[in-house]
Write an enzyme that holds these catalytic residues in place. Structure first.
Site, PDB file in Angstrom:
ATOM      1  N   ASP A  25       0.767  -1.299   0.037  1.00 55.79           N
ATOM      2  CA  ASP A  25      -0.064   0.125   0.026  1.00 55.79           C
ATOM      3  C   ASP A  25       0.760   1.124   0.143  1.00 55.79           C
ATOM      4  O   ASP A  25       0.549   2.118   0.586  1.00 55.79           O
ATOM      5  CB  ASP A  25      -1.126   0.046   1.244  1.00 55.79           C
ATOM      6  CG  ASP A  25      -2.136  -1.066   1.179  1.00 55.79           C
ATOM      7  OD1 ASP A  25      -1.883  -2.070   0.098  1.00 55.79           O
ATOM      8  OD2 ASP A  25      -2.839  -1.405   1.941  1.00 55.79           O
ATOM      9  N   LYS A 130      -6.769  -4.718  -3.103  1.00 57.22           N
ATOM     10  CA  LYS A 130      -7.260  -5.503  -2.131  1.00 57.22           C
ATOM     11  C   LYS A 130      -8.422  -4.534  -1.086  1.00 57.22           C
ATOM     12  O   LYS A 130      -7.944  -3.450  -0.935  1.00 57.22           O
ATOM     13  CB  LYS A 130      -6.229  -6.065  -0.971  1.00 57.22           C
ATOM     14  CG  LYS A 130      -5.434  -4.946  -0.405  1.00 57.22           C
ATOM     15  CD  LYS A 130      -4.411  -5.555   0.234  1.00 57.22           C
ATOM     16  CE  LYS A 130      -3.510  -4.292   1.191  1.00 57.22           C
ATOM     17  NZ  LYS A 130      -4.265  -3.587   2.207  1.00 57.22           N
ATOM     18  N   CYS A 163      -2.146  -2.598   7.933  1.00 60.69           N
ATOM     19  CA  CYS A 163      -2.290  -3.365   6.654  1.00 60.69           C
ATOM     20  C   CYS A 163      -0.928  -4.259   6.781  1.00 60.69           C
ATOM     21  O   CYS A 163      -1.130  -5.444   6.255  1.00 60.69           O
ATOM     22  CB  CYS A 163      -2.239  -2.505   5.218  1.00 60.69           C
ATOM     23  SG  CYS A 163      -3.889  -1.851   5.274  1.00 60.69           S
TER      24      CYS A 163
HETATM   25  N1  TIU Z   1      -2.704   0.346   4.290  1.00 55.80           N
HETATM   26  C1  TIU Z   1      -3.044   0.513   5.425  1.00 55.80           C
HETATM   27  O1  TIU Z   1      -2.503   0.424   6.564  1.00 55.80           O
HETATM   28  N2  TIU Z   1      -4.384   1.211   5.520  1.00 55.80           N
HETATM   29  C2  TIU Z   1      -4.850   1.907   6.747  1.00 55.80           C
HETATM   30  O2  TIU Z   1      -5.881   2.175   6.644  1.00 55.80           O
HETATM   31  N3  TIU Z   1      -3.914   2.117   7.723  1.00 55.80           N
HETATM   32  C3  TIU Z   1      -3.939   3.221   8.453  1.00 55.80           C
HETATM   33  O3  TIU Z   1      -3.135   3.445   9.429  1.00 55.80           O
HETATM   34  N4  TIU Z   1      -5.106   3.919   8.604  1.00 55.80           N
END
Ligand code: TIU
Length: 222
Positions: A25, A130, A163
């Site tokens: 991400d 995802k 994530c």
């Molecule tokens: N990729 C991921 O970690 N999504 C989140 O929503 N992370 C947060 O820390 N909000």
């Protein structure tokens, strides 16, 4: 075999032929102002700091023939894969699917959902969209790793305790050896990053190992 003798909590040994890197991400929505991360009230500048090390890690893996897999947390244009429980929780400035300065928040195909330029995928690399925090949920990641014959997964990306940790736990339960690169992952909350690194490697590597990028690089170049 490659060995990182200084990995924590103890040495890790792996075969690069059965290893893959997952960059989680590394999207504008989390790393740049105006995206999902900022709408949740976070200071995104912390995450920007790991982009150069993550880029170097990706370049190293490419150089060593280790497959690089990228993930993006995002939803379909019609939001059919967005549970109301995820969309409606809390009081963010903009919700998932709303129009923001980088397009619709966390929606596939929008500028914000794309990966930042410095760590952008190259032609033959798998990019997995995802809908959840974990990269194994509702994706073809398991099938892809089975096809590659992967046994060890190297982890990078954001955010450490959301994530990245969720995916690492999913991978651990599926039988993968998991190594998180400490300086190629970041959280909006430094104390959460520190706690995550500790809890992953506690109890005899209950979830997996951690090492720095330099330790991995030395081992691969050794
Ligand atoms: N990729 C991921 O970690 N999504 C989140 O929503 N992370 C947060 O820390 N909000």
């Amino acid at each position: 075999m490659t060995q990182i003798s200084t990995a924590q909590p103890f040495q890790i040994t792996f075969d690069t032929a059965t290893t893959a890197l997952i960059a989680i991400d590394m999207q504008r929505d989390f790393i740049e102002p105006g995206g999902f991360g900022e709408t949740l009230g976070n200071d995104v500048s912390l995450l920007q700091a790991i982009v150069p090390t993550t880029a170097a890690l990706i370049a190293l893996c490419r150089d060593k023939g280790i497959p690089v897999i990228h993930t993006r947390e995002c939803h379909k244009q019609d939001l059919s894969d967005l549970p109301p429980a995820k969309r409606d929780r809390g009081a963010p400035k903009l919700r998932i699917g709303d129009q923001g300065p980088m397009g619709r928040i966390l929606v596939a195909g929008e500028d914000g959902a794309d990966i930042v330029e410095q760590v952008y995928p190259i032609a033959d690399e798998l990019v997995i969209d995802k809908p959840g925090k974990g990269a194994f949920f509702a994706t073809n990641l398991s099938a892809h790793l089975a096809q590659l014959g992967t046994k060890t997964l190297i982890f990078a990306g954001v955010t450490t305790e959301v994530c990245v940790q969720t995916t690492m736990r999913e991978a651990n339960d599926r039988g993968f050896e998991c190594l998180l690169i400490e300086d190629a992952t970041e959280s909006y909350f430094p104390e959460f990053k520190a706690a995550t690194l500790e809890m992953i490697r506690a109890q005899g590597a209950i979830v997996g190992w951690t090492s720095t990028f330099a330790e991995l690089k030395d081992a691969l170049n050794g």
